[in-house]
Design a protein around this motif. Sequence first.
Motif, mmCIF file in Angstrom:
data_model
loop_
_atom_site.group_PDB
_atom_site.id
_atom_site.type_symbol
_atom_site.label_atom_id
_atom_site.label_comp_id
_atom_site.label_asym_id
_atom_site.label_seq_id
_atom_site.Cartn_x
_atom_site.Cartn_y
_atom_site.Cartn_z
ATOM 1 N N THR A 1 101.874 -45.676 92.130
ATOM 2 C CA THR A 1 100.719 -44.847 91.802
ATOM 3 C C THR A 1 99.448 -45.660 92.013
ATOM 4 O O THR A 1 99.335 -46.797 91.532
ATOM 5 N N TYR A 2 98.502 -45.086 92.732
ATOM 6 C CA TYR A 2 97.244 -45.755 93.063
ATOM 7 C C TYR A 2 96.062 -44.966 92.528
ATOM 8 O O TYR A 2 96.130 -43.737 92.383
ATOM 9 N N VAL A 3 94.982 -45.678 92.246
ATOM 10 C CA VAL A 3 93.725 -45.031 91.882
ATOM 11 C C VAL A 3 93.009 -44.647 93.170
ATOM 12 O O VAL A 3 92.796 -45.482 94.048
ATOM 13 N N ALA A 4 92.645 -43.366 93.273
ATOM 14 C CA ALA A 4 91.996 -42.855 94.486
ATOM 15 C C ALA A 4 90.531 -42.538 94.197
ATOM 16 O O ALA A 4 90.221 -41.792 93.258
ATOM 17 N N GLY A 5 89.646 -43.091 95.006
ATOM 18 C CA GLY A 5 88.229 -42.784 94.879
ATOM 19 C C GLY A 5 87.888 -41.462 95.535
ATOM 20 O O GLY A 5 88.746 -40.800 96.131
ATOM 21 N N PRO A 6 86.615 -41.035 95.447
ATOM 22 C CA PRO A 6 86.193 -39.771 96.073
ATOM 23 C C PRO A 6 86.443 -39.785 97.587
ATOM 24 O O PRO A 6 86.115 -40.755 98.271
ATOM 25 N N GLY A 7 87.075 -38.722 98.079
ATOM 26 C CA GLY A 7 87.324 -38.612 99.518
ATOM 27 C C GLY A 7 88.486 -39.431 100.016
ATOM 28 O O GLY A 7 88.705 -39.513 101.231
ATOM 29 N N GLU A 8 89.249 -40.044 99.104
ATOM 30 C CA GLU A 8 90.379 -40.860 99.528
ATOM 31 C C GLU A 8 91.686 -40.077 99.397
ATOM 32 O O GLU A 8 91.809 -39.164 98.576
#
Length: 213
Positions: free
Chosen positions: A116-123
């Motif tokens: 599980t990864y942290v996704a920024g805006p637009g990622e």
Amino acid sequence: MKQTLTAAALLAACSAFAGDVYMGAGLPGIQLGYAQPLSDSFTLRADFSTLGRLHRTRSDNNLDYDTKLKVDRLGLFADWFFSGNWRAVGGLTLNRARADLRGSGNGSTITIGNTTYVAGPGEGFDVDVKFPRAMPYLGLGYGHKGQAVKGWKMAFDAGLAFGKPRVSGTVRGALLSQAVSQADIDRELADIRDDANKLKGIPQLSLSVSYRF
């Protein structure tokens, strides 16, 4: 567009002969074609089919996939009539068949592979599924027989253009590109590839109306 013009040219070139012009619907979409009998037992056909452009959404491993699907097909077929109007069909299809999946997180995190990864805006994670441009075809059909009289007729086709899709994917966004491991990308693509490979090709199941000159 090029395939459409090719199909139209084939219809125009064959219009002077005693054959069938046909229009149909089903899989893989709306269909326009021409059938030219060579004898009571053999017929050659060419048709163009399209599903247009479809838009679908699906979720998998905390990823929301926005999917764009298109299937355009030019088919070249040979029919052998083995019992009355029933025929065995062999041929080749030239395809532009693909699905573009744009995956984004359900919230602040997304799961790619086993992590599980942290996704920024637009990622997110984007996937392309493409069938081969040229695929062999085998099927069974009814109609377009050489000895048919002039006028309107019905025809039916069921078969499969054989070919496995190619699946590729890329991570979108600067933060994810640095964080996501290649092993997790491979695992995510393997899951999608397993689903795609269940199709074994592009199916045909269509009903058409034809007119004999």
